[in-house]
Every structure is written in structure tokens, then in C-alpha cells.
Design an enzyme around this catalytic site. Structure first.
Site, PDB file in Angstrom:
ATOM      1  CG  HIS A  62      60.713  57.730  46.440  1.00  0.00           C
ATOM      2  ND1 HIS A  62      61.543  57.565  47.534  1.00  0.00           N
ATOM      3  CD2 HIS A  62      61.196  56.892  45.478  1.00  0.00           C
ATOM      4  CE1 HIS A  62      62.480  56.678  47.253  1.00  0.00           C
ATOM      5  NE2 HIS A  62      62.289  56.242  46.017  1.00  0.00           N
ATOM      6  CG  ASP A  66      63.861  50.796  46.728  1.00  0.00           C
ATOM      7  OD1 ASP A  66      63.073  51.404  45.980  1.00  0.00           O
ATOM      8  OD2 ASP A  66      64.988  51.249  47.021  1.00  0.00           O
ATOM      9  CG  HIS A  67      62.044  53.885  49.255  1.00  0.00           C
ATOM     10  ND1 HIS A  67      62.819  54.579  50.164  1.00  0.00           N
ATOM     11  CD2 HIS A  67      62.871  53.594  48.223  1.00  0.00           C
ATOM     12  CE1 HIS A  67      64.044  54.710  49.692  1.00  0.00           C
ATOM     13  NE2 HIS A  67      64.102  54.114  48.512  1.00  0.00           N
ATOM     14  CG  HIS A 139      64.538  59.742  43.004  1.00  0.00           C
ATOM     15  ND1 HIS A 139      65.770  59.258  42.609  1.00  0.00           N
ATOM     16  CD2 HIS A 139      63.766  58.645  43.245  1.00  0.00           C
ATOM     17  CE1 HIS A 139      65.749  57.942  42.625  1.00  0.00           C
ATOM     18  NE2 HIS A 139      64.542  57.537  42.994  1.00  0.00           N
ATOM     19  CG  ASP A 210      65.843  56.655  46.737  1.00  0.00           C
ATOM     20  OD1 ASP A 210      65.938  56.471  47.947  1.00  0.00           O
ATOM     21  OD2 ASP A 210      65.657  55.722  45.929  1.00  0.00           O
TER      22      ASP A 210
END
Length: 318
Positions: A62, A66-67, A139, A210
Site C-alpha cells: 500500500h 513506511d512501506h 486498512h 497492513d
């Protein structure tokens, strides 16, 4: 198949944990596939035994920072590290727009082909050895879990036995290797399965983050050899998990249990469980093991070899 955790923290890095990224190493084809690419991932790769030049595919779950914040830097460095022939990137809508904007504003130009594939639920990649499929998770933004399935391989063909039976080498051997039934010129019927060893059952790796607990994750992880699932929060902080649409340790364990996975590895831990706090990561592990005993807790640079299954063991469990 071997997985290496390059980042196991959620949201922000800590002194001991970087943000999300996992590498799937495929030594038989000298390739590395990345799953997520948080800020600093290329530094983590350099500190590991992985080779940047072997990265061929990147799967993004996604669009949260942080990804993905490490993706553009990694792609730029890959060109300088040896000009890969091509990198294919798979991810949600807007990923292609994000990379084009990064390139436009930073004046970054890749010296090799980069192809971005917008994923939809179902099959996203297939070749002669693997399939990769995805499913939507639950999410705050569109998010996908990924399932990598190694295709079953026929057992070793016994050439000596075939020759002893008087079967002439050539096209017939190819049919027998595929397990087909053939009729020889003298009328004998030979089943190729009788000349091959036990089938090698393909391994299955599933990555879910997530997400809060959802049925789609359970379905995606069915019969997985390894399920990597986020466990951002302790069960004691379940209310936070529901508010932020993240999983607790017990939710991750429930997914593994419902999917009849062989191994659960938890990752994506909130920094609130750092040493010295009232709830620690050991507590999250104990919570998960109470539901799914075969649970491990990942840390940065933790490497796990996905074992091959034994045909006999499968027969017993079925």
C-alpha cells in the site's frame, strides 16, 4: 526459498528496527523479490548478504510512507550498481503516478526498464516456476496481501530404469517425465509416474500487512508454509488496533490458525513495546503462541529458510 527481514518496525524506524521490507531470495534463479520498500531499505540490503543487482521484482502492499519511501532511492541506486536488465514493480493504484512524480521533481532517470503493474485481486504474476496472487486487506487506504506459490515439480526421472526396460531415448522420455502414460511399439503400456520419484510439493509464502483481522487474509494464507503477518499492537491495546485498522498479536495468530498455516512470523511492531515499557514484545509473542504455538517474532536481518514439505507428511495430515 529464503526470506530475510529488512525492516520490522511500524510507522517509524527505531535504533534496532527499520521500517517495512522483506526480501524473498530465490537462489535457483539468482533473483531477489522485495515486498515493501520503506525508507532506508537499500541501506539494509547493503548490510545483509543480499545483492542489489539480483532484485528483479518489487511488490508493494500500500501507499503509506513506511512501506514506499525507500523505493525511489533503491531504484536509482540499482542502475548505478550494475544496470539490471529490468525491474517489475507491483502495487496499488497511484504507485505509478508516485514514481513518475518522484522522477520528474528529482530529475531522476533510470538506465534500465522499470515496469509498474497496478494489481487487482487475483493472479498478478506467473511463470514456469511460480505464481503470485494478491487479495485486498482491510486498512485505511487500499492495501493488498501477497501469496507466492511455488509450482509442484515432478520427481526425478529414472533414466537407468527406463533404458533397462528398453524404452528408446527421445520424445518418449519427455512424456514419461511429465507423468504421462505411453504405449511402446511392442504394445507395452508404461505409466511415467512409475518411473519418477516423489513429487516435490511447491512451497507457499504469504505476506499480509497492513490490515486488521479480515477473512481475505485467512483465505489468502490457506495452507501456507510461512505466513508473515503484521502484529502492530498487543492484545491489551486492541482498541487502538481497531481505531487504526492494524492487527494485534492475537489477530495474526487467529489468521494463521484459520488458514492452517504451518508457520507464523509476526512483524511490523509498534515502537511503544520497546524494552523498558510496561508491555514488551515478549508479551506479544506469548499472546500469539497461546492461540498458534508455531509462532516466531521477526527482527531485522532475521533469515528463515522455507522448508520443503514431505509427501508422506501431507498424506497423514489429509
Amino acid at each position: 526459498m529464503q526470506i530475510t527481514f529488512l525492516g520490522t518496525s511500524s510507522g517509524v524506524p527505531t535504533r534496532s528496527r527499520n521500517v517495512s521490507s522483506i526480501a524473498l531470495r530465490l537462489p535457483q534463479r539468482a533473483e531477489v523479490w522485495l515486498f515493501d520498500c520503506g525508507e532506508g531499505t537499500q541501506h539494509q540490503v547493503l548490510r545483509s548478504e543480499l545483492k542489489v543487482s539480483q532484485i528483479t521484482r518489487i511488490f508493494i502492499t500500500h501507499m503509506h510512507g513506511d512501506h514506499i519511501y525507500g523505493l525511489m532511492g533503491l531504484l536509482a541506486s540499482c542502475g548505478l550498481a550494475g544496470n539490471p536488465s529490468r525491474i517489475d514493480i507491483y502495487g496499488p493504484p497511484k504507485l505509478d503516478d508516485y514514481l513518475k512524480a518522484c522522477g520528474r521533481y528529482s530529475q531522476t532517470h533510470f538506465s534500465y526498464p522499470v515496469k509498474v503493474h497496478t494489481v487487482r485481486p487475483g493472479l498478478v504474476f506467473e511463470d514456469e516456476e511460480f505464481t503470485v496472487s494478491c487479495a485486498p486487506l482491510t486498512h485505511r487506504v487500499p492495501a493488498f496481501g501477497y501469496r507466492v506459490a511455488e509450482k509442484d515439480k515432478a520427481g526425478r526421472f529414472d533414466v537407468d530404469r527406463a533404458m533397462a526396460m528398453g524404452i528408446p531415448p527421445g520424445p518418449l522420455y519427455g512424456k514419461l517425465k511429465r507423468g504421462e502414460v505411453i504405449t511402446l511399439s511392442d504394445g507395452r503400456i508404461v505409466n511415467g509416474a512409475d518411473l519418477c520419484g516423489e513429487t516435490q510439493i511447491g512451497r507457499k509464502f504469504v505476506y499480509c500487512t497492513d490490515t486488521i483481522y479480515c477473512d481475505a487474509a485467512v483465505e489468502l494464507a490457506q495452507d501456507a508454509d510461512v505466513l508473515v503477518h503484521e502484529a502492530t499492537f498487543s492484545h491489551q491495546d486492541a482498541e487502538l488496533a481497531y481505531q487504526r485498522l492494524h492487527s494485534t498479536s492475537t489477530m495474526a495468530a487467529q489468521v494463521a490458525l484459520g488458514a492452517q498455516a504451518k508457520q507464523l512470523i509476526m512483524t511490523h511492531f509498534s515502537p511503544r513495546y520497546a524494552p523498558g515499557n510496561s508491555i514488551g514484545l515478549d508479551d506479544l509473542l506469548a499472546e500469539a503462541k497461546a492461540i498458534f504455538p508455531n509462532t516466531l517474532m521477526a527482527h531485522d536481518f532475521f533469515t528463515y529458510e522455507i522448508p520443503r514439505r514431505q509427501v508422506e507428511a501431507l498424506a497423514v495430515t489429509r
